[in-house]
Design a protein around this motif. Structure first.
Motif, short mmCIF file in Angstrom:
data_model
loop_
_atom_site.label_atom_id
_atom_site.label_comp_id
_atom_site.label_asym_id
_atom_site.label_seq_id
_atom_site.Cartn_x
_atom_site.Cartn_y
_atom_site.Cartn_z
N TYR A 114 9.74 3.15 40.20
CA TYR A 114 8.40 2.68 40.54
C TYR A 114 8.20 1.19 40.29
N ASP A 115 9.24 0.51 39.78
CA ASP A 115 9.17 -0.92 39.51
C ASP A 115 7.98 -1.25 38.62
N VAL A 116 7.91 -0.54 37.49
CA VAL A 116 6.85 -0.77 36.50
C VAL A 116 7.50 -0.94 35.13
N GLU A 117 6.70 -1.39 34.17
CA GLU A 117 7.19 -1.52 32.79
C GLU A 117 6.59 -0.41 31.95
N ILE A 118 7.44 0.27 31.18
CA ILE A 118 7.00 1.38 30.33
C ILE A 118 7.53 1.17 28.92
N GLU A 119 6.66 1.34 27.95
CA GLU A 119 7.04 1.23 26.54
C GLU A 119 6.84 2.59 25.88
N VAL A 120 7.86 3.07 25.17
CA VAL A 120 7.81 4.39 24.53
C VAL A 120 7.71 4.20 23.02
N ALA A 121 6.75 4.86 22.41
CA ALA A 121 6.58 4.78 20.96
C ALA A 121 7.80 5.38 20.27
N ASP A 122 8.16 4.82 19.13
CA ASP A 122 9.35 5.30 18.40
C ASP A 122 9.26 6.79 18.08
N SER A 123 8.06 7.28 17.83
CA SER A 123 7.88 8.69 17.47
C SER A 123 8.18 9.64 18.62
N LEU A 124 8.25 9.11 19.86
CA LEU A 124 8.48 9.96 21.03
C LEU A 124 9.88 9.83 21.62
N LYS A 125 10.65 8.86 21.17
CA LYS A 125 11.93 8.56 21.82
C LYS A 125 12.91 9.72 21.79
N GLY A 159 4.58 10.11 47.64
CA GLY A 159 3.47 11.04 47.57
C GLY A 159 2.95 11.23 46.16
N ASN A 160 3.67 10.71 45.16
CA ASN A 160 3.23 10.78 43.77
C ASN A 160 3.27 9.38 43.17
N THR A 161 2.15 8.95 42.63
CA THR A 161 2.11 7.65 41.97
C THR A 161 2.67 7.78 40.56
N ILE A 162 2.96 6.65 39.94
CA ILE A 162 3.46 6.67 38.56
C ILE A 162 2.42 7.30 37.64
N ASP A 163 1.12 7.07 37.91
CA ASP A 163 0.07 7.67 37.08
C ASP A 163 0.08 9.19 37.20
N GLU A 164 0.32 9.70 38.41
CA GLU A 164 0.35 11.16 38.60
C GLU A 164 1.53 11.79 37.88
N VAL A 165 2.67 11.11 37.90
CA VAL A 165 3.85 11.63 37.19
C VAL A 165 3.60 11.64 35.69
N LEU A 166 3.08 10.53 35.16
CA LEU A 166 2.82 10.46 33.72
C LEU A 166 1.75 11.45 33.30
N GLN A 167 0.76 11.67 34.16
CA GLN A 167 -0.29 12.63 33.85
C GLN A 167 0.28 14.05 33.75
#
Length: 323
Positions: free
Chosen positions: A272-283, A295-303
């Motif tokens: 999606y050519d976006v920047e994502i940061e993951v908290a250490d507690s979730l890695k 047909g699916n935006t990055i927001d829809e996938v993350l949701q």
């Protein structure tokens, strides 16, 4: 990229992860006119070693990737002296550097570059009719001259490959960590610079994998087997999996099979050519899922991922934060 880090790379003093990052920097800037200036400046700082050893080192590089060494000229002797700094560790980037500096003059090498930008996959048909599907932010190099007799490519990133059968001329995929040799087969290969592992999934045929990190016997894969190479230790692990899922991305689909959230984030960033940061507690949390990119935006996938109640996300300062 810091010049001192690049200098350490060409003097074989950088770590494997740093070496991969510098290679990707080189690839991303291969057509940048400022690259020559940076390399020539570093040339003056590198320790000059025995020229003959440098020639031998460069010849070994060319031999390993299946390309004849360019003819020696007075100008290239200077480059040989610099390349001597990597005599102890022969790298594909050493060849790429030489190609960048004299490719247009020698007439002996015609190096083709295919790049899939972030958010875009790309399919290329090689001269032997082999099909290569490149995942976003992946780069493929191959020598166009006489490719049908010397079927060797260099891959940085991820690709699904359908190899045209030719028993007399094996097909090879080369990276700094491993070399894959095949006759006619379908496989998925992943080796991004920021990945800790090299992964090969075999769908059809048979492949032999040569470990470039530490000496060991070649490892053979049969259909529905996966090989994972630890870039730090050189350990190669083989397992039985449903390998067809490894290549669903060529049909514009993302598939996660109990993958680490940090690795999922990398795939989403590339797609999606976006920047994502993951908290250490979730890695270290793992997720399963399948999504269509179109047909699916990055927001829809993350949701959808957040609907598992195992993570949340927010968008701020032009990046997504998973927490």
């Amino acid at each position: 990229m810091e010049k001192e880090s690049i200098k350490m790379f060409f003097e074989s003093q950088s770590t494997p992860p740093d070496s991969e990052k510098i290679e990707q920097w080189y690839i991303d800037n291969i057509n940048n006119t400022e690259l020559d200036t940076i390399l020539l400046e570093l040339l003056k700082k590198c320790t000059h070693q025995d020229e003959q050893k440098a020639r031998c080192a460069f010849s070994r590089t060319c031999h390993r990737i299946g390309i004849g060494s360019p003819k020696v000229t007075q100008k290239r002797k200077i480059i040989y002296r610099w390349i001597s700094g990597i005599a102890a560790t022969v790298l594909v980037c050493g060849f790429l550097l030489g190609t960048h500096l004299w490719n247009s003059r020698s007439g002996d090498i015609n190096l083709e570059k295919v790049y899939a930008s972030a958010g875009n996959s790309k399919m290329v048909i090689l001269p032997d009719s082999t099909k290569v599907y490149l995942k976003p932010t992946s780069t493929l190099f191959y020598e166009a001259n006489d490719f049908t007799h010397n079927r060797k490519v260099h891959l940085f990133g991820e690709a699904y490959v359908e190899v045209t059968k030719d028993a007399k001329h094996p097909f090879s995929v080369v990276c700094n960590n491993a070399t894959i040799k095949v006759l006619g087969t379908k496989f998925n290969f992943r080796n991004y610079p920021d990945d800790a592992e090299v992964t090969v999934n075999l769908l059809e045929g048979k492949v032999a994998l040569h470990n470039e990190i530490r000496p060991m016997q070649e490892l053979y894969l049969v259909p529905n087997e996966r090989m994972v190479l630890d870039k730090l230790t050189g350990k190669m692990t083989k397992s039985h999996v449903k390998t067809e899922n490894a290549s669903v991305w060529i049909n514009d689909e993302l598939f996660f099979d109990e993958e680490l959230l940090e690795d999922i984030a990398k795939k989403l960033m590339r797609s999606y050519d976006v920047e994502i940061e993951v908290a250490d507690s979730l890695k270290n949390k793992r997720f399963y899922g399948s999504f269509k990119i179109m047909g699916n935006t990055i927001d829809e996938v993350l949701q959808t991922i957040a609907s598992t109640n195992r993570m949340k996300y927010r968008h701020e300062d032009e990046k997504y934060i998973l927490y």
